[in-house]
Write a protein that holds these residues in place. Structure first.
Motif, short mmCIF file in Angstrom:
data_model
loop_
_atom_site.label_atom_id
_atom_site.label_comp_id
_atom_site.label_asym_id
_atom_site.label_seq_id
_atom_site.Cartn_x
_atom_site.Cartn_y
_atom_site.Cartn_z
N GLN A 181 35.56 52.72 26.27
CA GLN A 181 35.84 51.96 27.48
C GLN A 181 36.95 50.94 27.23
O GLN A 181 37.88 50.79 28.03
N VAL A 182 36.87 50.23 26.11
CA VAL A 182 37.88 49.23 25.76
C VAL A 182 39.22 49.90 25.49
O VAL A 182 40.28 49.40 25.89
N ALA A 183 39.18 51.06 24.84
CA ALA A 183 40.42 51.74 24.47
C ALA A 183 41.15 52.30 25.68
O ALA A 183 42.38 52.44 25.66
N LEU A 184 40.46 52.61 26.75
CA LEU A 184 41.08 53.29 27.88
C LEU A 184 41.18 52.44 29.14
O LEU A 184 41.70 52.92 30.15
N ASN A 185 40.69 51.21 29.11
CA ASN A 185 40.73 50.36 30.31
C ASN A 185 41.35 49.01 30.03
O ASN A 185 41.20 48.46 28.93
N ASP A 186 42.06 48.50 31.02
CA ASP A 186 42.67 47.17 30.93
C ASP A 186 41.58 46.11 31.10
O ASP A 186 40.83 46.14 32.09
N ALA A 187 41.51 45.19 30.17
CA ALA A 187 40.44 44.20 30.17
C ALA A 187 40.52 43.26 31.36
O ALA A 187 39.48 42.81 31.87
N LEU A 188 41.72 42.95 31.83
CA LEU A 188 41.87 41.97 32.91
C LEU A 188 41.55 42.57 34.28
O LEU A 188 40.75 42.01 35.04
N THR A 189 42.14 43.70 34.60
CA THR A 189 42.01 44.26 35.95
C THR A 189 40.93 45.33 36.05
O THR A 189 40.50 45.67 37.16
N GLY A 190 40.50 45.86 34.92
CA GLY A 190 39.53 46.94 34.94
C GLY A 190 40.14 48.31 35.22
O GLY A 190 39.43 49.32 35.21
N LEU A 193 56.16 43.80 39.36
CA LEU A 193 56.14 42.73 40.37
C LEU A 193 57.42 41.92 40.35
O LEU A 193 57.93 41.57 39.28
N ASP A 194 57.94 41.63 41.51
CA ASP A 194 59.08 40.73 41.66
C ASP A 194 58.57 39.29 41.73
O ASP A 194 57.55 39.01 42.34
N ARG A 195 59.29 38.40 41.06
CA ARG A 195 58.99 36.96 41.04
C ARG A 195 57.69 36.64 40.31
O ARG A 195 57.15 35.53 40.45
N PHE A 196 57.17 37.59 39.53
CA PHE A 196 55.94 37.32 38.79
C PHE A 196 56.16 36.28 37.70
O PHE A 196 55.31 35.42 37.45
N LYS A 197 57.30 36.35 37.04
CA LYS A 197 57.59 35.39 35.97
C LYS A 197 57.60 33.96 36.50
O LYS A 197 57.15 33.03 35.82
N ALA A 198 58.10 33.78 37.72
CA ALA A 198 58.12 32.44 38.31
C ALA A 198 56.71 31.90 38.50
O ALA A 198 56.47 30.70 38.35
N VAL A 199 55.76 32.78 38.82
CA VAL A 199 54.36 32.34 38.97
C VAL A 199 53.85 31.80 37.65
O VAL A 199 53.23 30.72 37.59
N ASN A 200 54.08 32.53 36.57
CA ASN A 200 53.64 32.07 35.25
C ASN A 200 54.32 30.77 34.86
O ASN A 200 53.69 29.85 34.33
N ASP A 201 55.64 30.70 35.10
CA ASP A 201 56.41 29.52 34.67
C ASP A 201 56.00 28.27 35.45
O ASP A 201 55.88 27.18 34.87
N VAL A 202 55.78 28.42 36.74
CA VAL A 202 55.53 27.25 37.58
C VAL A 202 54.04 26.89 37.61
O VAL A 202 53.67 25.72 37.51
N GLY A 212 51.39 28.55 35.76
CA GLY A 212 50.60 28.82 34.55
C GLY A 212 50.03 30.23 34.53
O GLY A 212 49.99 30.94 35.54
N HIS A 213 49.57 30.65 33.36
CA HIS A 213 49.14 32.03 33.16
C HIS A 213 47.82 32.34 33.87
O HIS A 213 47.54 33.51 34.15
N ALA A 214 47.01 31.33 34.15
CA ALA A 214 45.76 31.60 34.87
C ALA A 214 46.07 32.14 36.26
O ALA A 214 45.43 33.09 36.73
N TYR A 215 47.06 31.56 36.92
CA TYR A 215 47.46 32.06 38.23
C TYR A 215 48.18 33.41 38.10
O TYR A 215 48.09 34.26 38.98
N GLY A 216 48.90 33.60 37.00
CA GLY A 216 49.52 34.89 36.75
C GLY A 216 48.47 35.99 36.63
O GLY A 216 48.63 37.08 37.19
N ASP A 217 47.39 35.69 35.90
CA ASP A 217 46.29 36.67 35.78
C ASP A 217 45.67 36.96 37.15
O ASP A 217 45.31 38.10 37.46
N LEU A 218 45.53 35.91 37.95
CA LEU A 218 44.96 36.09 39.29
C LEU A 218 45.83 37.03 40.12
O LEU A 218 45.31 37.91 40.83
N VAL A 219 47.13 36.87 40.03
CA VAL A 219 48.05 37.74 40.76
C VAL A 219 47.87 39.19 40.32
O VAL A 219 47.85 40.11 41.15
#
Length: 520
Positions: free
Chosen positions: A78-87, A117-126, A128-135
């Motif tokens: 399961q870990v090897a074949l699935n993304d931990a964040l999004t499932g 995603l477009d403008r995703f880097k701006a979300v992380n930069d402005v 933080g990564h917690a909001y980036g993960d949420l996106v």
């Protein structure tokens, strides 16, 4: 299989136990020849019962271990074949899916989609990564909502996703899904009062069983790149033209790597002038590449490739070192500005690398100006503050570049130790025809003067733009009105001839056209 192993293990244990027990019993009977038969029978019965209990306990232990191992294997898979964040399935699972379709002959005409995603880097930069993960999580949910049974969506890594439509999907269905995804992903994500605005671009590619085994994902990626180059927020199909462009880009990547390794990307120097007094104040270092067969490769082409393939830091440090060697013999009054990329700034060794370059070339730190954009500093504000303080301790001047084009420039000026700001050229272009830009530039200058910061205006190209900057007391400017970027040899010739009368470091009262002699 596990039951057979367990049974074999138990049988072996029983035989071994029986043999050992028989030997012990034989020795015991010889030592107790005076015992009666009934006493021996009771002893044998007790030993047999004990052996049976031990075997039952051991069998249960083996069964439990087998179950735990099966569970562990399932979890590992399961870990090897699935993304931990999004499932979602990950890249490996996605490629396995495509390969399985090809092996079973299910793909006669399939369609694969790739998006990031477009403008995703701006979300992380402005934010933080917690909001980036949420996106990323919300995006995964929105993608799943647009698909049907038989479709597969996976997160390939970072902000990249891929979709394999069910075998036999039509072009019409693929384009409809792409349009729905573009609309869905562009909807704002609101969390804790924070509005997160992103978008996406999509590349589509047809695939057959042969293409699955080859480079179906790569074809979709080429189409995605084409969509982004066309303005983002849209989709594009892969075709033979894109394949040709992809081969050309790959060849250019290899040439660029060779050029960086051999210092073939060289510095050019763009003059910076004192607007009020006409003094030559210094130069901004720019990277230029002339290929032996391709000719001049535009900076916006090779800089973007260098960022994409991870060469931007190596390229930057090479150009800086060459520039310092070239300029160290020029007048001590002339400063050298160098724009540090976000990648260089975040590598954790910025100050150390700059110090090494200064020591290696013997360039005076007081003459070096480091320019940073907001994109470089926003990802880790605390780290940025410390790095800027260390640079100033070296004697290096620090400038905030492209001021006004970022997200929170005014707060940055208040919190970070900048010495100067450079107004983004988009505000200067045709400023005489834009009252709004005039007010913005006047406001920036008032703010900077209040904070005791000097200001540089870039992109000055017309006398009218220069007149306005003089009227609002902007200290320095650079642009094609004054001079174009030039090689180190051309700078030395200009310093000896046309610019020798500028009296570097002294004000003059000559008319503007005499104060700023143009190169070439």
């Amino acid at each position: 299989m596990y039951l057979l192993i367990a049974a074999g293990t138990a049988l072996t244990f029983m035989i071994s136990a029986e043999l050992e027990l028989f030997e012990e019993f034989y020795e015991f009977s010889r030592a107790h020849e005076d015992w009666e038969l009934d006493e021996l029978a009771v002893l044998i019965l007790n030993l047999t019962a004990g052996l049976m209990v031990a075997l039952i306990v051991r069998s249960r232990q083996l069964s439990k271990l087998a179950t735990e191992r099966d569970n562990a294997e399932r979890q590992a898979q399961q870990v090897a074949l699935n993304d931990a964040l999004t499932g979602l399935p990950n890249r490996r699972a996605f490629m396995d899916h495509l390969q399985s379709l090809g092996r079973t002959g299910m793909i006669q005409e399939g369609i694969i989609m790739m998006l990031d995603l477009d403008r995703f880097k701006a979300v992380n930069d402005v934010h933080g990564h917690a909001y980036g993960d949420l996106v990323l999580v919300r995006t995964a949910e929105r993608l799943l909502a647009e698909l049907e049974d038989g479709d597969l969506v996976a997160r390939l890594g970072g902000d990249e996703f891929a979709i394999a439509l069910a075998p036999g999907a039509s072009v019409e269905r693929a384009e409809n899904i792409a349009k729905h995804i573009l609309a869905s992903v562009s909807q704002p994500i609101i969390e804790n009062g924070v509005h997160l605005s992103i978008g996406t671009s999509i590349g589509l590619a047809r695939l057959t069983a042969e293409q699955v085994r080859a480079s179906a994902l790569q074809r979709a990626d080429h189409a995605l790149y084409s969509a982004k180059k066309s303005g983002r927020g849209q989709f594009a199909w892969f075709d033979t033209t894109l394949e040709k462009k992809a081969r050309e880009r790959r060849a250019l990547e290899l040439d660029l790597q060779h050029a960086v390794e051999n210092d073939e990307i060289i510095p050019f120097f763009h003059p910076v002038f004192d607007i009020a007094g006409g003094r030559l104040r210094g130069f901004e270092v720019l990277a230029r590449w002339t290929h032996e067969t391709r000719g001049v490769v535009p900076p916006d082409v090779f800089i973007q490739i260098a960022e994409d393939v991870g060469l931007i830091s190596s390229l930057g440090w090479s150009v800086l070192r060459q520039a310092l060697m070239t300029a160290k013999g020029w007048s001590p009054a002339l400063r050298l500005s160098f724009n540090v990329s976000p990648t260089q700034f975040r590598d954790g060794h910025l100050v150390e690398r700059i110090k090494e370059s200064l020591e290696e070339t013997g360039f005076d730190p007081d003459r070096l100006v480091i320019e940073l954009t907001e994109a470089a500093i926003m990802s880790d504000f605390a780290m940025a503050r410390g790095a800027l303080a260390e640079l100033r301790d070296l004697g290096v001047t620090v400038v905030l570049d492209d001021f006004g084009a970022g997200f929170s420039a005014f707060s940055n000026l208040r919190q970070l130790p900048f010495d100067s700001i450079k107004i983004d050229g988009s505000f200067i272009s045709h400023i005489q025809d834009s009252p709004e830009n005039q007010r913005i530039v006047a406001g920036i200058l008032a703010l900077a003067h209040g904070l005791d910061l000097s200001v540089i205006a870039e992109g000055v190209e017309t006398p009218e733009e220069l007149d306005f900057l003089q009227s609002v007391n902007c200290q320095m400017g650079q642009g094609y009105l004054f001079a174009r970027p030039m090689s180190g040899k051309d700078v030395e010739w200009m310093l000896e001839t046309k610019w020798s009368s500028l009296k570097i470091g002294r004000d003059t009262m000559d008319p503007p056209e005499q104060r700023f002699p143009r190169a070439g």
